[in-house]
Design a protein around this motif. Structure first.
Motif, PDB file in Angstrom:
ATOM      1  N   ILE A  12     -16.213  14.099  46.529  1.00  0.00           N
ATOM      2  CA  ILE A  12     -15.023  14.845  46.943  1.00  0.00           C
ATOM      3  C   ILE A  12     -14.559  14.429  48.327  1.00  0.00           C
ATOM      4  O   ILE A  12     -13.369  14.270  48.586  1.00  0.00           O
ATOM      5  CB  ILE A  12     -15.306  16.370  46.919  1.00  0.00           C
ATOM      6  N   ASP A  13     -15.506  14.244  49.236  1.00  0.00           N
ATOM      7  CA  ASP A  13     -15.138  13.923  50.615  1.00  0.00           C
ATOM      8  C   ASP A  13     -16.306  13.235  51.306  1.00  0.00           C
ATOM      9  O   ASP A  13     -17.460  13.341  50.864  1.00  0.00           O
ATOM     10  CB  ASP A  13     -14.765  15.203  51.373  1.00  0.00           C
ATOM     11  N   ILE A  45     -14.931  21.293  55.276  1.00  0.00           N
ATOM     12  CA  ILE A  45     -14.920  21.702  53.870  1.00  0.00           C
ATOM     13  C   ILE A  45     -13.881  22.781  53.610  1.00  0.00           C
ATOM     14  O   ILE A  45     -13.305  22.858  52.508  1.00  0.00           O
ATOM     15  CB  ILE A  45     -16.340  22.143  53.443  1.00  0.00           C
ATOM     16  N   ALA A  46     -13.579  23.583  54.618  1.00  0.00           N
ATOM     17  CA  ALA A  46     -12.545  24.611  54.467  1.00  0.00           C
ATOM     18  C   ALA A  46     -11.167  23.999  54.251  1.00  0.00           C
ATOM     19  O   ALA A  46     -10.249  24.663  53.746  1.00  0.00           O
ATOM     20  CB  ALA A  46     -12.524  25.513  55.698  1.00  0.00           C
ATOM     21  N   GLN A  47     -11.006  22.737  54.611  1.00  0.00           N
ATOM     22  CA  GLN A  47      -9.716  22.060  54.453  1.00  0.00           C
ATOM     23  C   GLN A  47      -9.552  21.372  53.097  1.00  0.00           C
ATOM     24  O   GLN A  47      -8.474  20.894  52.760  1.00  0.00           O
ATOM     25  CB  GLN A  47      -9.552  21.005  55.556  1.00  0.00           C
ATOM     26  N   GLU A  55     -19.965  28.534  53.622  1.00  0.00           N
ATOM     27  CA  GLU A  55     -19.019  29.296  54.452  1.00  0.00           C
ATOM     28  C   GLU A  55     -17.650  28.637  54.443  1.00  0.00           C
ATOM     29  O   GLU A  55     -16.617  29.314  54.400  1.00  0.00           O
ATOM     30  CB  GLU A  55     -19.547  29.400  55.886  1.00  0.00           C
ATOM     31  N   GLY A  56     -17.618  27.305  54.498  1.00  0.00           N
ATOM     32  CA  GLY A  56     -16.352  26.584  54.463  1.00  0.00           C
ATOM     33  C   GLY A  56     -15.611  26.795  53.160  1.00  0.00           C
ATOM     34  O   GLY A  56     -14.386  26.985  53.148  1.00  0.00           O
ATOM     35  N   ILE A  57     -16.342  26.772  52.040  1.00  0.00           N
ATOM     36  CA  ILE A  57     -15.716  27.012  50.732  1.00  0.00           C
ATOM     37  C   ILE A  57     -15.127  28.414  50.676  1.00  0.00           C
ATOM     38  O   ILE A  57     -13.984  28.613  50.249  1.00  0.00           O
ATOM     39  CB  ILE A  57     -16.744  26.803  49.599  1.00  0.00           C
TER      40      ILE A  57
END
Length: 359
Positions: free
Chosen positions: A86-87, A105-107, A142-144
């Protein structure tokens, strides 16, 4: 080249791959594979996935791109698991840098994932970081949740969606796991005898035999029948296996009851075949803890190599897994068998070698 340089090169290669993928409908994946089988899996991939491009081969991993469907990718039977990348990004080595994980990851756009199910993140790390893998995984989750507050977090034992975050020094790869244990165990309820092979290893051996429709295929030490089962996934003339133990052959028959494979009780040192009648022999010879101390392993190997050579057709192929590396090389040379390839594996705490011989 040291490890940091290797990981830096991988980061650059994957970064280039991501840029290329922006312009075409390709996806970046990696498969996990038993160490030692990477190039066998790559060959299988090149033959089965028509548009695949191998991006990088690392110990235990093969990175590649393709536009093919998951159904096509699931035909890669030498792979342990399949992941969609994914990244990828970089991170510092200290705990203060963990916020970089959650922020990055939040992005991410994860809308392609069905979020009705519980999710979890597993993490691994290599290098001199001051944080552990559990702290990294927590930050990723937490980012998700920051981007998708309605997604429900599961536990390590109870989840349906699994992300993977691998850190090697400063380099991070974030991926989605597409398979579970049923993939490498073929969705089957199998019985296993002592020292049974993993289906993925058995398949790699079958693949190295170059399976053909006309093959008469034999496994002289078939155990619970894993090699026979993997060979049965390809068209063939006859598949025959045997073992000296009636208990073990009974297990093999139960595992193969829906196929046309023949399973016999026999002594592999005296095979019931005439000279030069077998096209392919694939077998896992006893080694390490698989054989009792009162047996003479060297003498056993000597006799079975004689039999393998006797029953093989001219240009026939034998794929053999054994820990007796020096002896098998010597026996092959004595018998006039040519070693086409050999692979050192990391398997259950031992390091056997996978040989490909041709008569």
């Amino acid at each position: 080249m040291n490890l940091k340089m290797v990981h830096s090169r991988l980061f650059c290669v994957l970064k280039t791959a991501f840029k290329k993928l922006e312009a075409v409908s390709m996806t970046l994946y990696f498969t996990s594979v038993l160490p030692g089988l990477e190039y066998i899996l790559s060959n299988e991939m090149n033959n089965k996935v028509s548009d695949s491009e191998i991006i990088q081969i690392n110990r235990g991993k093969v990175f590649f791109t393709t536009a093919e469907s998951f159904t096509c990718l699931s035909s890669l039977r030498s792979a342990d698991n399949l992941f969609q990348v994914i990244d990828q990004f970089q991170i510092g080595p200290h705990k203060k840098h963990l916020s970089q994980v959650s922020e990055r990851i939040a992005q991410l756009d994860l809308d392609f994932i069905d979020h009705k199910y519980l999710f979890w993140v597993n993490a691994s790390r290599k290098g001199k970081q001051t944080y552990n893998r559990f702290e990294v995984a927590k930050k990723a989750m937490e980012g998700i949740n920051k981007h998708y507050p309605d997604w429900n977090m599961g536990t390590s034992q109870n989840h349906q969606i699994e992300f993977r975050l691998d850190i090697e020094h400063h380099h991070v790869i974030f991926s989605l796991r597409l398979t579970d244990a049923t993939f490498r165990f073929r969705n089957q309820t199998r019985q296993f005898s002592r020292a049974s092979l993993l289906p993925t290893v058995a398949h790699a051996m079958v693949w190295l035999s170059d399976p053909k429709l006309t093959d008469i295929f034999v496994d002289p030490c078939c155990g619970s029948g894993t090699i026979l089962s993997e060979r049965a996934t390809y068209p063939t003339n006859r598949i025959i296996g045997g073992d000296i133990s009636g208990v073990v052959t009974k297990i093999a028959k139960s595992n193969l009851e829906d196929s046309k494979v023949q399973v016999n009780v026999w002594d592999a040192r005296e095979l019931p075949f005439s000279n030069g009648c077998v096209d392919k022999i694939v077998t896992n010879l006893p080694f390490g803890r698989q054989i009792s101390p009162d047996e003479d392993l060297e003498l056993f190997n000597h006799h079975i190599m004689n039999e393998i050579c006797r029953v093989l057709k001219p240009n026939g192929r034998a794929v053999i897994l054994s820990e007796s590396v020096n002896q098998l090389f010597w026996e092959a040379k004595r018998l006039g068998l040519f070693c086409l390839e050999s692979y050192s594996l990391s398997l259950k705490g031992v390091n056997p070698t996978l040989f490909v011989f041709e008569k």
